[in-house]
Scaffold this motif. Structure first.
Motif, PDB file in Angstrom:
ATOM      1  N   ALA A  17       1.005  -1.165  -0.088  1.00 31.25           N
ATOM      2  CA  ALA A  17       0.117   0.169   0.029  1.00 31.25           C
ATOM      3  C   ALA A  17       0.957   1.204   0.028  1.00 31.25           C
ATOM      4  O   ALA A  17       0.549   2.112  -0.609  1.00 31.25           O
ATOM      5  N   LEU A  18       1.916   1.332   0.820  1.00 31.10           N
ATOM      6  CA  LEU A  18       2.686   2.580   0.767  1.00 31.10           C
ATOM      7  C   LEU A  18       3.399   2.631  -0.625  1.00 31.10           C
ATOM      8  O   LEU A  18       3.567   3.707  -0.846  1.00 31.10           O
ATOM      9  N   GLU A  19       3.991   1.712  -1.133  1.00 27.59           N
ATOM     10  CA  GLU A  19       4.677   1.625  -2.506  1.00 27.59           C
ATOM     11  C   GLU A  19       3.509   2.213  -3.501  1.00 27.59           C
ATOM     12  O   GLU A  19       3.786   3.269  -4.316  1.00 27.59           O
ATOM     13  N   PHE A  20       2.377   1.826  -3.591  1.00 27.26           N
ATOM     14  CA  PHE A  20       1.322   2.114  -4.400  1.00 27.26           C
ATOM     15  C   PHE A  20       0.771   3.631  -4.252  1.00 27.26           C
ATOM     16  O   PHE A  20       0.876   4.377  -5.166  1.00 27.26           O
ATOM     17  N   ALA A  21       0.673   4.175  -2.963  1.00 21.04           N
ATOM     18  CA  ALA A  21       0.496   5.469  -2.599  1.00 21.04           C
ATOM     19  C   ALA A  21       1.595   6.418  -3.104  1.00 21.04           C
ATOM     20  O   ALA A  21       1.463   7.542  -3.536  1.00 21.04           O
ATOM     21  N   ILE A  22       2.961   5.923  -2.586  1.00 23.06           N
ATOM     22  CA  ILE A  22       3.974   6.899  -2.740  1.00 23.06           C
ATOM     23  C   ILE A  22       4.536   7.017  -4.629  1.00 23.06           C
ATOM     24  O   ILE A  22       4.599   8.027  -4.880  1.00 23.06           O
ATOM     25  N   LYS A  23       4.071   5.914  -5.199  1.00 19.93           N
ATOM     26  CA  LYS A  23       4.372   6.002  -6.682  1.00 19.93           C
ATOM     27  C   LYS A  23       3.258   6.602  -7.418  1.00 19.93           C
ATOM     28  O   LYS A  23       3.470   6.863  -8.675  1.00 19.93           O
ATOM     29  N   SER A  24       1.914   6.712  -6.734  1.00 17.25           N
ATOM     30  CA  SER A  24       0.937   7.112  -7.501  1.00 17.25           C
ATOM     31  C   SER A  24       0.968   8.815  -7.614  1.00 17.25           C
ATOM     32  O   SER A  24       1.568   9.284  -7.038  1.00 17.25           O
ATOM     33  N   LYS A  25       0.424   8.890  -9.186  1.00 18.91           N
ATOM     34  CA  LYS A  25       0.611  10.481  -9.428  1.00 18.91           C
ATOM     35  C   LYS A  25      -0.651  11.373  -8.635  1.00 18.91           C
ATOM     36  O   LYS A  25      -0.517  12.426  -8.836  1.00 18.91           O
ATOM     37  N   GLU A  26      -1.464  10.476  -8.062  1.00 19.07           N
ATOM     38  CA  GLU A  26      -2.800  11.268  -7.507  1.00 19.07           C
ATOM     39  C   GLU A  26      -2.441  11.361  -6.169  1.00 19.07           C
ATOM     40  O   GLU A  26      -3.393  12.066  -5.286  1.00 19.07           O
ATOM     41  N   LEU A  27      -1.385  10.857  -5.289  1.00 18.73           N
ATOM     42  CA  LEU A  27      -1.461  11.147  -4.100  1.00 18.73           C
ATOM     43  C   LEU A  27       0.299  11.819  -3.686  1.00 18.73           C
ATOM     44  O   LEU A  27       1.063  11.415  -4.343  1.00 18.73           O
ATOM     45  N   ASP A  28       0.051  12.687  -2.746  1.00 19.71           N
ATOM     46  CA  ASP A  28       1.315  13.361  -2.468  1.00 19.71           C
ATOM     47  C   ASP A  28       1.400  12.986  -0.853  1.00 19.71           C
ATOM     48  O   ASP A  28       0.636  13.300   0.088  1.00 19.71           O
ATOM     49  N   VAL A  29       2.142  11.869  -0.504  1.00 19.50           N
ATOM     50  CA  VAL A  29       2.303  11.416   0.868  1.00 19.50           C
ATOM     51  C   VAL A  29       3.315  12.410   1.564  1.00 19.50           C
ATOM     52  O   VAL A  29       4.295  12.326   1.515  1.00 19.50           O
ATOM     53  N   LEU A  30       2.666  13.029   2.693  1.00 20.21           N
ATOM     54  CA  LEU A  30       3.389  14.167   3.457  1.00 20.21           C
ATOM     55  C   LEU A  30       4.371  13.361   4.372  1.00 20.21           C
ATOM     56  O   LEU A  30       5.462  13.791   5.006  1.00 20.21           O
ATOM     57  N   ALA A  31       3.862  12.237   5.098  1.00 18.09           N
ATOM     58  CA  ALA A  31       4.433  11.717   6.134  1.00 18.09           C
ATOM     59  C   ALA A  31       3.799  10.198   6.409  1.00 18.09           C
ATOM     60  O   ALA A  31       2.888  10.031   6.009  1.00 18.09           O
ATOM     61  N   ILE A  32       4.646   9.355   7.294  1.00 17.06           N
ATOM     62  CA  ILE A  32       4.087   8.033   7.431  1.00 17.06           C
ATOM     63  C   ILE A  32       4.512   7.842   9.009  1.00 17.06           C
ATOM     64  O   ILE A  32       5.384   8.358   9.555  1.00 17.06           O
ATOM     65  N   THR A  33       3.341   7.712   9.529  1.00 14.91           N
ATOM     66  CA  THR A  33       3.291   7.282  11.235  1.00 14.91           C
ATOM     67  C   THR A  33       2.960   5.895  11.292  1.00 14.91           C
ATOM     68  O   THR A  33       2.351   5.261  10.420  1.00 14.91           O
ATOM     69  N   VAL A  34       4.014   5.265  12.296  1.00 10.30           N
ATOM     70  CA  VAL A  34       3.969   3.701  12.364  1.00 10.30           C
ATOM     71  C   VAL A  34       3.382   3.459  13.574  1.00 10.30           C
ATOM     72  O   VAL A  34       3.521   4.059  14.872  1.00 10.30           O
ATOM     73  N   VAL A  35       2.689   2.325  13.553  1.00  5.97           N
ATOM     74  CA  VAL A  35       1.901   1.924  15.051  1.00  5.97           C
ATOM     75  C   VAL A  35       2.232   0.445  15.271  1.00  5.97           C
ATOM     76  O   VAL A  35       2.448  -0.239  14.433  1.00  5.97           O
ATOM     77  N   ALA A  36       2.142   0.009  16.329  1.00  7.14           N
ATOM     78  CA  ALA A  36       2.343  -1.525  16.737  1.00  7.14           C
ATOM     79  C   ALA A  36       1.121  -2.341  15.976  1.00  7.14           C
ATOM     80  O   ALA A  36       0.100  -1.749  16.502  1.00  7.14           O
ATOM     81  N   GLY A  37       1.445  -3.203  15.479  1.00  5.64           N
ATOM     82  CA  GLY A  37       0.257  -3.970  14.856  1.00  5.64           C
ATOM     83  C   GLY A  37       0.823  -5.395  14.075  1.00  5.64           C
ATOM     84  O   GLY A  37       1.305  -6.242  14.958  1.00  5.64           O
ATOM     85  N   ASN A  38       0.888  -5.463  12.921  1.00  5.22           N
ATOM     86  CA  ASN A  38       1.479  -6.391  12.328  1.00  5.22           C
ATOM     87  C   ASN A  38       2.724  -6.916  12.804  1.00  5.22           C
ATOM     88  O   ASN A  38       3.186  -8.058  13.252  1.00  5.22           O
TER      89      ASN A  38
END
Ligand code: RIB
Ligand code: CA
Length: 324
Positions: A17-38
């Motif tokens: 999902a991160l790669e899809f969002a970062i490489k998409s021309k439709e989105l500008d990913v400003l920051a990533i926040t990480v949470v305990a999960g997987n």
């Protein structure tokens, strides 16, 4: 182009999902926040950096968030994603870029201290969002959109007969977010994500179109394929989080309804999404629950970006592939 902050628990499908969002021309990913999960949060941070390296986007800041749910003891999904949270793929991180000093919850609370034309795409347990909301009650009103991969309406759970992992892992956070965020919670749940099966056929196709990407996807998903075969007798793997990205970009890819929704925090059905579609509780709708998805459109968008291929080629080739 929409600006978005992604809260995630990388995690194999988070990584896709991160790669899809970062490489998409439709989105500008400003920051990533990480949470305990997987995986535990520090492993999740490492995996976020692995994706940023792969996308040559180490300029995107990464914030370390909650190590555990608000109340429940933390239970990871490393049985599904591997002890490294990356499919035990032996894909290593090469860079030494550091995580930001500010915690994820402080960053989110401060960033949304004023109105922003920026949304949040939440792909993991909602602990960071709930913590940010507790220190900034205007968090929801000041963001453009809130889309969460999590929950389930009519589909069976993946952590219990009724609960999906993100909301089962931290049901108290999910309840706080649904009940007090004060902006529409767009729920991309198992009802739609279960339709998104990354099959051996599609993996082989990826390899034909882009051998390097195919190799990467094979390494990243092998463990996930094995898990799905062992526990669900499914050939391939359900990639939940990339659908939330596609839906964020093109909401028309899914359809659903608005309803008051909350999350059970105790008992055998802990983590269950309680969707009051027929308004027994006479409460205003606070969520949009997605029920159907255009699977072919998803794979067209997803593979066009991931394989960096012409959309027309992918669309016509997908007619040949047996999706799902
Ligand atoms: O239940 C599936 C969700 O839980 C996905 O987001 C997966 O990455 C895990 O976080
Ligand atoms: Ca996730």
């Amino acid at each position: 182009m929409q600006q978005v902050i992604i809260d995630c628990d990388p995690g194999i499908d988070d990584a896709l999902a991160l790669e899809f969002a970062i490489k998409s021309k439709e989105l500008d990913v400003l920051a990533i926040t990480v949470v305990a999960g997987n995986a535990p949060v520090d492993i999740g941070v490492e995996n976020a950096f692995k994706v940023l390296e792969r996308c040559d986007r180490l300029d995107i800041p990464v914030y370390r968030g909650a190590e555990a749910p608000l109340k429940r003891s933390y239970v990871s999904a490393q049985d599904t994603h591997g002890m490294d949270g990356f499919g035990e793929s032996e894909i290593i991180r090469r860079s030494t870029v550091h995580v930001q000093e500010e915690t994820a919850e402080a960053f989110l609370a401060n960033f949304f201290a004023k109105k922003r034309e920026v949304g949040i795409l939440a792909l993991g347990p909602l602990t960071n969002i709930a913590l940010a909301l507790k220190s900034n009650q205007k968090l929801g009103q000041n963001m453009q959109r809130f889309v969460t991969m999590g929950g389930t309406y009519k589909s069976h759970g993946n952590c219990s007969p009724v609960a999906e992992y993100n909301y089962w892992c931290d049901p108290d956070a999910a309840k706080v977010v649904y009940e007090t965020l004060d902006t529409l919670v767009e729920m991309v749940g198992l009802d739609v994500t279960r339709e998104i099966v990354f099959s051996p056929n599609i993996l082989e196709y990826c390899h034909r179109i882009s051998p390097d990407t195919g190799d990467y996807l094979r390494k990243l998903t092998r463990f996930y394929f094995d898990f799905h075969w062992q526990y669900e007798h499914l050939l391939g793997c359900v990639i939940n989080d990339p659908l939330a990205v596609a839906y964020y970009i093109s909401p028309e890819i899914c359809s659903g309804f608005e309803s008051y929704t909350t999350v059970e925090t105790t008992g055998m059905s802990i983590g269950q999404t309680l969707v009051d579609r027929y308004n027994f509780w006479q409460k205003e709708p606070n969520a949009k629950i997605l029920e159907t998805v255009n699977t072919k459109e998803f794979f067209t968008q997803f593979l066009t970006v991931l394989l960096d291929a012409p959309e027309a080629t992918i669309a016509s080739d997908l007619n040949l592939l047996k999706l799902g």
